[in-house]
Design a protein around this motif. Structure first.
Motif, PDB file in Angstrom:
ATOM      1  N   PHE A   1       0.689  -1.311   0.085  1.00  0.00           N
ATOM      2  CA  PHE A   1      -0.011   0.152   0.188  1.00  0.00           C
ATOM      3  C   PHE A   1       0.984   0.950   0.019  1.00  0.00           C
ATOM      4  CE2 PHE A   1      -2.351   3.198   2.311  1.00  0.00           C
ATOM      5  CZ  PHE A   1      -3.965   3.012   1.289  1.00  0.00           C
TER       6      PHE A   1
ATOM      7  N   ILE B   1      -3.272  -4.029  -3.118  1.00  0.00           N
ATOM      8  CA  ILE B   1      -4.053  -3.409  -1.952  1.00  0.00           C
ATOM      9  C   ILE B   1      -5.658  -3.651  -1.986  1.00  0.00           C
ATOM     10  CG2 ILE B   1      -2.476  -2.030  -2.184  1.00  0.00           C
ATOM     11  CD1 ILE B   1      -5.070   0.193  -3.211  1.00  0.00           C
TER      12      ILE B   1
ATOM     13  N   SER C   1      -9.158  -3.586   0.687  1.00  0.00           N
ATOM     14  CA  SER C   1      -9.739  -1.850   0.751  1.00  0.00           C
ATOM     15  C   SER C   1     -11.380  -2.411   0.778  1.00  0.00           C
ATOM     16  CB  SER C   1     -10.243  -1.666  -0.261  1.00  0.00           C
ATOM     17  OG  SER C   1     -10.761  -0.252  -1.254  1.00  0.00           O
TER      18      SER C   1
ATOM     19  N   HIS D   1      -9.078   2.099   3.254  1.00  0.00           N
ATOM     20  CA  HIS D   1      -8.015   1.477   3.171  1.00  0.00           C
ATOM     21  C   HIS D   1      -7.672   0.474   5.171  1.00  0.00           C
ATOM     22  CE1 HIS D   1      -4.125  -1.700   2.703  1.00  0.00           C
ATOM     23  NE2 HIS D   1      -3.765  -0.649   3.643  1.00  0.00           N
TER      24      HIS D   1
END
Length: 446
Positions: A328, A359, A363, A424
């Motif tokens: 990330f 990523i 999420s 995130h």
């Protein structure tokens, strides 16, 4: 690791799509005024021809890459002009396979892995880049391989490839600080291999993400505030020293070798040019209009370098906030670096697109917000392209409108970046060593 049949089908489909596009590109180049092949590919091929003839690749104007690229494409001269496109497209597919491998190492389920990797392999930005003859997929594959080496605790191999990729394409230098930060003995077992934080473990306790995120700030304070030899010992551990020395040696080996062979032409065109580049041609960057207005007056070196200040400030904030969540961190660093760069072209987007699948499993963004972010980002590009078309093909004086559309595109990048950060789940790539893990386990029991 078990087999993922859906992903095998995706890989085969992606390979066939790229073969088709390479063949279609040949047809379009011969029958249409607007060519499919990227102009940079012609530059690469010309430079490769010069190398094949024993000359300097920098005899080709606008060739501003490592001579390694020209060497790789020498078969363009002897075998077939499509050699380079096949190599770049193969690197594109290799990147997809490396993404699958990373996600599987972290225990991501097949369905999530499938959609994540599809965001790379089926992305129009990515599958056209390689098939049009752009070299960025090579860089993407090397960056992903470095992440895999770090996940396996293979510091020597990670350092070798990192030194090579920074020589090949200077922008990955921004990843040096987060890599050094995660090379901490607290993240490694006695044998030297780090403990990976797999997806299942994160899924069981997403509510702790904020608490985990604060650990990086504590770590930063420990590094920057604590004084004395003990602090220096924490910073200058053996793994960090080894990585820095070996990657630096590889970088300077290739740089020194090509400086010996091609002199200042190599140093100015392949390295220094990118540090002080001022391109008066219109591009997505907010700096282009200022450069255009003043390009007839030479810029001081200080003026050329001052644009790096916003980039540097944003990079430091992102690194010291997300370094332990390495994929990330790489992603947000790259998005910010591109958004604030002095020159932005569409090929730069591939730099962060190759990290996006890493990523997605972490999420929590709702689908409607994801579509909104994508629509805003694409609409800002289309808006810019409309004014660019009027300037480039219609000859209309729309520089101010084009610059305003660049400002809007910067705002779109910032908005998307903030939304991705907010949604995130912070998930460090590595777990603490056995002692730290046992402490956490004891707290859970209590």
């Amino acid at each position: 690791m078990r087999s993922y049949p859906k992903i095998r089908i995706l890989m085969w489909f992606s390979a066939l799509l790229r073969v088709f596009l390479i063949g279609y590109g040949e047809w379009q180049d011969k029958h249409m005024d607007v060519h499919y092949t990227d102009i940079d590919y012609l530059v690469f091929s010309d430079a490769a021809s010069l190398v094949a003839a024993g000359k300097s690749p920098f005899g080709r104007s606008t060739y501003r890459y490592s001579p390694l690229l020209a060497i790789i494409l020498v078969p363009n001269t002897y075998l077939h002009p499509l050699w380079g496109k096949l190599i770049f497209s193969s690197a594109d597919l290799l990147s997809g396979w490396l993404l699958v491998y990373i996600l599987r190492l972290r225990g991501v389920p097949e369905n999530i892995c499938f959609y994540s990797v599809a965001s790379w392999l089926c992305n129009p930005f990515t599958f056209t880049i390689g098939t049009r003859g752009n070299c960025e997929p090579l860089v993407c594959a090397m960056v992903l391989w470095i992440i895999i080496c770090l996940m396996h605790g293979n510091i020597l191999q990670a350092a070798f490839w990192y030194g090579l990729v920074v020589h090949f394409r200077i922008y990955p230098i921004i990843y040096s600080l987060p890599i050094l930060i995660i090379l901490d003995s607290e993240y490694h077992q006695p044998g030297g291999k780090p403990l990976l934080n797999i997806w299942e473990a994160w899924q069981q306790k997403p509510q702790s993400s904020l608490k985990e995120k604060n650990m990086i700030f504590s770590s930063l304070c420990k590094i920057t505030v604590t004084s004395g030899w003990s602090s220096m010992g924490n910073i200058l551990n053996g793994q960090r020293i080894l990585f820095a020395l070996l990657s630096g040696a590889i970088f300077f080996f290739w740089t020194g070798l090509f400086f010996h062979l091609y002199g200042w032409d190599f140093l100015n065109e392949a390295l220094l040019y990118h540090l002080t580049r001022t391109d008066p041609r219109h591009n997505f960057s907010i700096y282009f209009y200022h450069i255009y207005l003043h390009h007839q007056h030479p810029f001081l070196v200080l003026e050329k370098l001052i644009s790096f200040i916003p980039q540097l400030a944003v990079q430091l904030v992102l690194v010291f906030t997300f370094a332990n969540d390495l994929p990330f961190c790489f992603f947000v660093q790259t998005v910010a670096f591109v958004a604030f760069n002095k020159v932005i072209t569409a090929q730069y987007f591939v730099w962060f697109f190759c990290l996006f699948p890493l990523i997605l499993p972490w999420s929590k963004m709702k689908l409607r917000w994801g579509i909104t972010c994508l629509a805003f980002w694409v609409a800002a590009q289309v808006h810019w392209l409309m004014w660019g078309y009027l300037l480039e093909f219609k000859g209309q004086n729309v520089f101010l409108q084009l610059w305003l559309s660049s400002v809007l595109f910067l705002a779109a990048n910032a908005f998307v970046l903030v939304m991705l950060i907010i949604n995130h789940y912070y998930s460090p790539l590595f777990l603490r060593s056995a002692k730290m893990t046992s402490t956490v386990h004891d707290k859970k029991i209590k």
